[in-house]
Design an enzyme around this catalytic site. Structure first.
Site, short mmCIF file in Angstrom:
data_model
loop_
_atom_site.label_atom_id
_atom_site.label_comp_id
_atom_site.label_asym_id
_atom_site.label_seq_id
_atom_site.Cartn_x
_atom_site.Cartn_y
_atom_site.Cartn_z
N HIS A 143 0.78 -1.38 -0.39
CA HIS A 143 0.03 -0.02 -0.03
C HIS A 143 0.99 1.08 -0.17
CE1 HIS A 143 -3.17 2.95 1.20
NE2 HIS A 143 -4.01 1.78 1.62
N GLU B 282 -0.99 1.71 -5.50
CA GLU B 282 -0.67 0.19 -4.88
C GLU B 282 -0.44 -0.95 -5.81
OE1 GLU B 282 -3.58 0.21 -1.53
OE2 GLU B 282 -3.81 2.41 -1.71
#
Length: 301
Positions: free
Chosen positions: A170, A273
Site C-alpha cells: 500500500h 498500490e
C-alpha cells in the site's frame, strides 16, 4: 531482541545498523553507496527510500504518523495481508489485515556482491493471529535496497487446508504537486470506483487527480509510471504476481478527517498500490507459496 542484540547479530558495518526510532520502535537504517533507507521492524514496513544523487525521497511519510503497537504507520510501504480492504467476512477485524500493526522478526541481512543491501523480515502464526485468522502460515518479506527498491512478499501455507488471501504493498509516494501528477500505464483498464459507489468504469487516458480517488484497476499490466512534473521525475513501478492495482488519494475532506495526516497532505502524496484485490484472490495450497513483488525506480524526466 534489543537494539544491541540486533546490531550484534545483523549489523553490516558502515552500511546497516539498528536504531531506536520514533515511539521507541526499532528501526533499520541503511546508508550504502547506492541509497539511504529506513525500515520499521514494527509492521515490516519500508518508511523511506532515497537513491544516492536523488534530491527527494521516493516515499511520503506523514509527520503525524502513529508509532505504537497496534497502530499502522501512515506512509512508506505498508503491507496489507491476509486481506486488502475491509474484513472480507464482516467480523469487525482490522481493515487491511493484521500484519501492518504488529512487530515482525528480523530473519537476515546481507551485503550483496553488486552493492545492494538485502533485508529479510518474517512473521509466523501465533495463538494471537490464529484467533484473528485461523490459518497456519509463514510470511517473508525480502527488501533489496540499491539503485531501485525491490519488495517481495512470500506467503507460505504451513497448514493442512488451502487458504485464500488478498494483499498489497500500500505504497505512499511523495509527489511535488498532486495537480501536476499523473499515472501512466492504466489507459483502457476497467476499474472499480470505490469513491463513486463501486461503479465499474473504464480509464480514458492518463489518471489525473482532481478529487478523492479510490480505484481498483483490473487486469493491469506489470508496469505503471507516476509522472511527477513538479519534481521533474518519473517513478516506475514494475510488479509480478499481481493482476490489480489501486490508485488512492484522500483529497481535502478525508485528509482533514484523518488524525495521522496533515490537512494539506493530499497535495503531496499519491498511493499507487501493487495488489491482489477485488476478484484477484490468491489460493495457497498446503505446503505451497505465492510471491508478490514490486520494484520502484526513479526515471529522470
Amino acid at each position: 531482541m534489543t537494539i544491541e542484540q540486533l546490531n550484534a547479530n545483523y549489523k553490516i558495518a558502515g552500511q546497516l545498523e539498528f536504531v531506536d526510532g520514533k515511539g521507541g520502535l526499532p528501526m533499520i537504517q541503511v546508508n550504502s553507496a547506492k541509497a539511504r533507507a529506513l525500515i520499521s521492524i514494527h509492521a515490516g514496513q519500508v518508511l523511506s527510500y532515497q537513491p544516492v544523487g536523488e534530491p527527494e525521497d521516493l516515499m511520503f511519510l506523514s509527520e503525524k504518523a502513529y508509532y505504537q503497537d497496534g497502530k499502522a504507520i501512515k506512509g512508506g510501504a505498508p503491507v496489507c495481508w491476509p486481506w486488502f480492504g475491509a474484513d472480507p467476512e464482516g467480523k469487525g477485524r482490522p481493515g487491511h489485515g493484521f500484519v501492518r500493526n504488529r512487530a515482525w522478526n528480523v530473519v537476515a541481512t546481507e551485503a550483496m556482491s553488486n552493492g545492494d543491501i538485502k533485508v529479510k523480515l518474517g512473521l509466523v502464526d501465533t495463538p494471537e493471529t490464529r484467533a484473528i485468522w485461523p490459518q497456519s502460515f509463514s510470511l517473508l518479506q525480502e527488501i533489496i535496497i540499491g539503485d531501485a527498491l525491490n519488495l517481495s512478499l512470500v506467503t507460505r501455507n504451513a497448514g493442512k487446508e488451502t487458504f485464500s488471501i488478498t494483499q498489497a504493498f500500500h505504497t505512499y509516494f511523495k509527489v511535488g504537486d498532486i495537480a501536476r501528477t499523473k499515472v501512466l500505464g492504466l489507459e483502457g483498464c476497467e476499474y472499480i470506483d470505490k469513491a463513486g459507489g463501486n461503479a465499474q468504469k473504464q480509464q480514458s487516458g492518463a489518471v489525473t487527480i482532481e478529487s478523492e480517488v479510490d480505484r481498483i484497476y483490473l487486469d493491469v499490466g506489470n508496469t505503471i509510471t507516476i509522472d511527477d512534473s513538479a519534481l521533474s521525475r518519473r517513478i516506475q513501478i514494475t510488479s509480478q504476481g499481481s493482476k490489480t492495482a489501486v490508485v488512492w488519494n484522500p483529497w481535502e475532506k478525508i485528509s482533514k478527517e484523518m488524525a495521522d495526516l496533515d490537512d494539506a497532505d493530499y497535495q503531496r502524496l499519491l498511493c499507487v498500490e501493487t495488489t491482489n484485490a477485488a476478484n484477484n484472490v490468491v489460493e495457497v495450497t498446503p505446503g505451497g507459496e505465492c510471491r508478490l513483488t514490486a520494484n520502484y525506480r526513479v526515471v529522470r524526466n
